[in-house]
Design a protein around this motif. Sequence first.
Motif, PDB file in Angstrom:
ATOM      1  N   THR A 220      13.154  -1.329   0.103  1.00  0.00           N
ATOM      2  CA  THR A 220      13.159  -1.604   1.541  1.00  0.00           C
ATOM      3  C   THR A 220      12.410  -2.908   1.791  1.00  0.00           C
ATOM      4  O   THR A 220      11.702  -3.408   0.910  1.00  0.00           O
ATOM      5  N   SER A 221      12.557  -3.427   2.993  1.00  0.00           N
ATOM      6  CA  SER A 221      11.790  -4.625   3.342  1.00  0.00           C
ATOM      7  C   SER A 221      11.447  -4.622   4.831  1.00  0.00           C
ATOM      8  O   SER A 221      12.161  -4.041   5.646  1.00  0.00           O
ATOM      9  N   LEU A 222      10.342  -5.265   5.129  1.00  0.00           N
ATOM     10  CA  LEU A 222       9.913  -5.493   6.507  1.00  0.00           C
ATOM     11  C   LEU A 222       9.171  -6.825   6.527  1.00  0.00           C
ATOM     12  O   LEU A 222       8.234  -7.029   5.744  1.00  0.00           O
ATOM     13  N   PHE A 223       9.591  -7.718   7.406  1.00  0.00           N
ATOM     14  CA  PHE A 223       8.975  -9.044   7.529  1.00  0.00           C
ATOM     15  C   PHE A 223       8.830  -9.729   6.170  1.00  0.00           C
ATOM     16  O   PHE A 223       7.759 -10.204   5.800  1.00  0.00           O
ATOM     17  N   ASN A 224       9.906  -9.743   5.399  1.00  0.00           N
ATOM     18  CA  ASN A 224       9.990 -10.411   4.101  1.00  0.00           C
ATOM     19  C   ASN A 224       9.071  -9.820   3.031  1.00  0.00           C
ATOM     20  O   ASN A 224       8.800 -10.469   2.024  1.00  0.00           O
ATOM     21  N   LYS A 225       8.589  -8.614   3.233  1.00  0.00           N
ATOM     22  CA  LYS A 225       7.776  -7.916   2.240  1.00  0.00           C
ATOM     23  C   LYS A 225       8.636  -6.804   1.645  1.00  0.00           C
ATOM     24  O   LYS A 225       9.242  -6.033   2.381  1.00  0.00           O
ATOM     25  N   THR A 226       8.706  -6.718   0.316  1.00  0.00           N
ATOM     26  CA  THR A 226       9.521  -5.717  -0.366  1.00  0.00           C
ATOM     27  C   THR A 226       8.688  -4.486  -0.706  1.00  0.00           C
ATOM     28  O   THR A 226       7.539  -4.604  -1.137  1.00  0.00           O
ATOM     29  N   PHE A 227       9.292  -3.316  -0.526  1.00  0.00           N
ATOM     30  CA  PHE A 227       8.664  -2.032  -0.829  1.00  0.00           C
ATOM     31  C   PHE A 227       9.607  -1.204  -1.689  1.00  0.00           C
ATOM     32  O   PHE A 227      10.815  -1.434  -1.701  1.00  0.00           O
ATOM     33  N   TYR A 228       9.043  -0.212  -2.366  1.00  0.00           N
ATOM     34  CA  TYR A 228       9.812   0.679  -3.217  1.00  0.00           C
ATOM     35  C   TYR A 228       9.599   2.107  -2.731  1.00  0.00           C
ATOM     36  O   TYR A 228       8.461   2.538  -2.528  1.00  0.00           O
ATOM     37  N   GLY A 229      10.703   2.823  -2.552  1.00  0.00           N
ATOM     38  CA  GLY A 229      10.618   4.168  -2.006  1.00  0.00           C
ATOM     39  C   GLY A 229      11.230   5.213  -2.906  1.00  0.00           C
ATOM     40  O   GLY A 229      12.130   4.935  -3.703  1.00  0.00           O
ATOM     41  N   LYS A 230      10.701   6.417  -2.759  1.00  0.00           N
ATOM     42  CA  LYS A 230      11.226   7.580  -3.457  1.00  0.00           C
ATOM     43  C   LYS A 230      11.349   8.694  -2.427  1.00  0.00           C
ATOM     44  O   LYS A 230      10.411   8.957  -1.672  1.00  0.00           O
ATOM     45  N   THR A 231      12.517   9.343  -2.382  1.00  0.00           N
ATOM     46  CA  THR A 231      12.760  10.406  -1.412  1.00  0.00           C
ATOM     47  C   THR A 231      13.244  11.653  -2.112  1.00  0.00           C
ATOM     48  O   THR A 231      14.172  11.612  -2.920  1.00  0.00           O
ATOM     49  N   HIS A 232      12.610  12.756  -1.764  1.00  0.00           N
ATOM     50  CA  HIS A 232      13.002  14.072  -2.272  1.00  0.00           C
ATOM     51  C   HIS A 232      13.646  14.834  -1.115  1.00  0.00           C
ATOM     52  O   HIS A 232      13.052  14.948  -0.036  1.00  0.00           O
ATOM     53  N   VAL A 233      14.849  15.352  -1.349  1.00  0.00           N
ATOM     54  CA  VAL A 233      15.586  16.077  -0.320  1.00  0.00           C
ATOM     55  C   VAL A 233      15.682  17.539  -0.724  1.00  0.00           C
ATOM     56  O   VAL A 233      16.101  17.861  -1.844  1.00  0.00           O
ATOM     57  N   GLU A 234      15.264  18.405   0.185  1.00  0.00           N
ATOM     58  CA  GLU A 234      15.416  19.853  -0.006  1.00  0.00           C
ATOM     59  C   GLU A 234      16.298  20.384   1.112  1.00  0.00           C
ATOM     60  O   GLU A 234      16.659  19.646   2.027  1.00  0.00           O
TER      61      GLU A 234
ATOM     62  N   MET B 129       0.834  -1.187   0.000  1.00  0.00           N
ATOM     63  CA  MET B 129       0.000   0.000   0.000  1.00  0.00           C
ATOM     64  C   MET B 129       0.875   1.246   0.000  1.00  0.00           C
ATOM     65  O   MET B 129       1.886   1.270  -0.648  1.00  0.00           O
ATOM     66  N   ILE B 130       0.522   2.271   0.781  1.00  0.00           N
ATOM     67  CA  ILE B 130       1.249   3.544   0.748  1.00  0.00           C
ATOM     68  C   ILE B 130       1.650   3.988   2.148  1.00  0.00           C
ATOM     69  O   ILE B 130       0.916   3.788   3.109  1.00  0.00           O
ATOM     70  N   GLY B 131       2.822   4.579   2.220  1.00  0.00           N
ATOM     71  CA  GLY B 131       3.289   5.220   3.441  1.00  0.00           C
ATOM     72  C   GLY B 131       4.114   6.433   3.052  1.00  0.00           C
ATOM     73  O   GLY B 131       4.754   6.444   1.996  1.00  0.00           O
ATOM     74  N   ASN B 132       4.081   7.465   3.868  1.00  0.00           N
ATOM     75  CA  ASN B 132       4.915   8.632   3.604  1.00  0.00           C
ATOM     76  C   ASN B 132       5.405   9.202   4.915  1.00  0.00           C
ATOM     77  O   ASN B 132       4.824   8.986   5.984  1.00  0.00           O
ATOM     78  N   ASP B 133       6.517   9.912   4.840  1.00  0.00           N
ATOM     79  CA  ASP B 133       7.087  10.542   6.021  1.00  0.00           C
ATOM     80  C   ASP B 133       7.808  11.811   5.604  1.00  0.00           C
ATOM     81  O   ASP B 133       8.404  11.872   4.527  1.00  0.00           O
TER      82      ASP B 133
ATOM     83  N   GLU C 251      15.557  22.234   3.603  1.00  0.00           N
ATOM     84  CA  GLU C 251      14.893  22.291   4.914  1.00  0.00           C
ATOM     85  C   GLU C 251      14.110  21.031   5.264  1.00  0.00           C
ATOM     86  O   GLU C 251      13.686  20.873   6.398  1.00  0.00           O
ATOM     87  N   MET C 252      13.908  20.137   4.279  1.00  0.00           N
ATOM     88  CA  MET C 252      12.990  19.031   4.497  1.00  0.00           C
ATOM     89  C   MET C 252      13.361  17.813   3.664  1.00  0.00           C
ATOM     90  O   MET C 252      13.936  17.927   2.588  1.00  0.00           O
ATOM     91  N   ILE C 253      12.983  16.643   4.191  1.00  0.00           N
ATOM     92  CA  ILE C 253      13.093  15.377   3.472  1.00  0.00           C
ATOM     93  C   ILE C 253      11.702  14.767   3.428  1.00  0.00           C
ATOM     94  O   ILE C 253      11.005  14.725   4.446  1.00  0.00           O
ATOM     95  N   HIS C 254      11.293  14.291   2.239  1.00  0.00           N
ATOM     96  CA  HIS C 254       9.979  13.675   2.108  1.00  0.00           C
ATOM     97  C   HIS C 254      10.115  12.352   1.370  1.00  0.00           C
ATOM     98  O   HIS C 254      10.659  12.298   0.263  1.00  0.00           O
ATOM     99  N   SER C 255       9.637  11.266   1.989  1.00  0.00           N
ATOM    100  CA  SER C 255       9.689   9.930   1.390  1.00  0.00           C
ATOM    101  C   SER C 255       8.291   9.377   1.199  1.00  0.00           C
ATOM    102  O   SER C 255       7.400   9.612   2.018  1.00  0.00           O
ATOM    103  N   ILE C 256       8.137   8.613   0.111  1.00  0.00           N
ATOM    104  CA  ILE C 256       6.916   7.866  -0.160  1.00  0.00           C
ATOM    105  C   ILE C 256       7.341   6.437  -0.456  1.00  0.00           C
ATOM    106  O   ILE C 256       8.289   6.209  -1.205  1.00  0.00           O
ATOM    107  N   VAL C 257       6.630   5.469   0.132  1.00  0.00           N
ATOM    108  CA  VAL C 257       6.932   4.056  -0.077  1.00  0.00           C
ATOM    109  C   VAL C 257       5.665   3.335  -0.529  1.00  0.00           C
ATOM    110  O   VAL C 257       4.584   3.575   0.013  1.00  0.00           O
ATOM    111  N   LEU C 258       5.831   2.445  -1.514  1.00  0.00           N
ATOM    112  CA  LEU C 258       4.721   1.684  -2.083  1.00  0.00           C
ATOM    113  C   LEU C 258       5.113   0.222  -2.282  1.00  0.00           C
ATOM    114  O   LEU C 258       6.301  -0.110  -2.243  1.00  0.00           O
TER     115      LEU C 258
END
Length: 164
Positions: free
Chosen positions: A90-104, A1-5, A106-113
Amino acid sequence: MIGNDVVDLATAKIESNWKRKGFLSKQFTTYEQILIQKASNQDEMVWMLWSLKESTYKAYQRINYNRGFYPIKIEIQSLELSDNEYFATTSLFNKTFYGKTHVESEMIHSIVLLSDSDFKKVTNYTTNTILKDKNSLPFCSITKNPLSISHHGAFKKIVQFHLK
């Protein structure tokens, strides 16, 4: 699914001392610690990896709701820079995810799917039609699409994953 930070770098600098004894070994794998040690901007690398881990945790919650604190179990498996964005696996409990991170500056923003091809299904979300499901995970009350909400310091990011 989706996660962001999102990480406000000024707030992180004030509130968190990642250089304190034991912090890196409790939060990051050996591979991740090497990425931090080799980085020209170690502060930025620490918070980028943290942001990817947090986003992975949020995405995993949508698949298998399992609350807990798992930073060392969330592994950054690969990290590449392209066109001013970082792409990660990335992975957690044998599940693979794909992330994209934009760095500025003042800020870092990541989205994982779950799928690398799903990034085209993600949009920023700006309206206030947010509800939460039985596990307190946010979704749009109109479209029923999953949302991921993150805020830190001066920044807030809400992203929507379009199911259709």
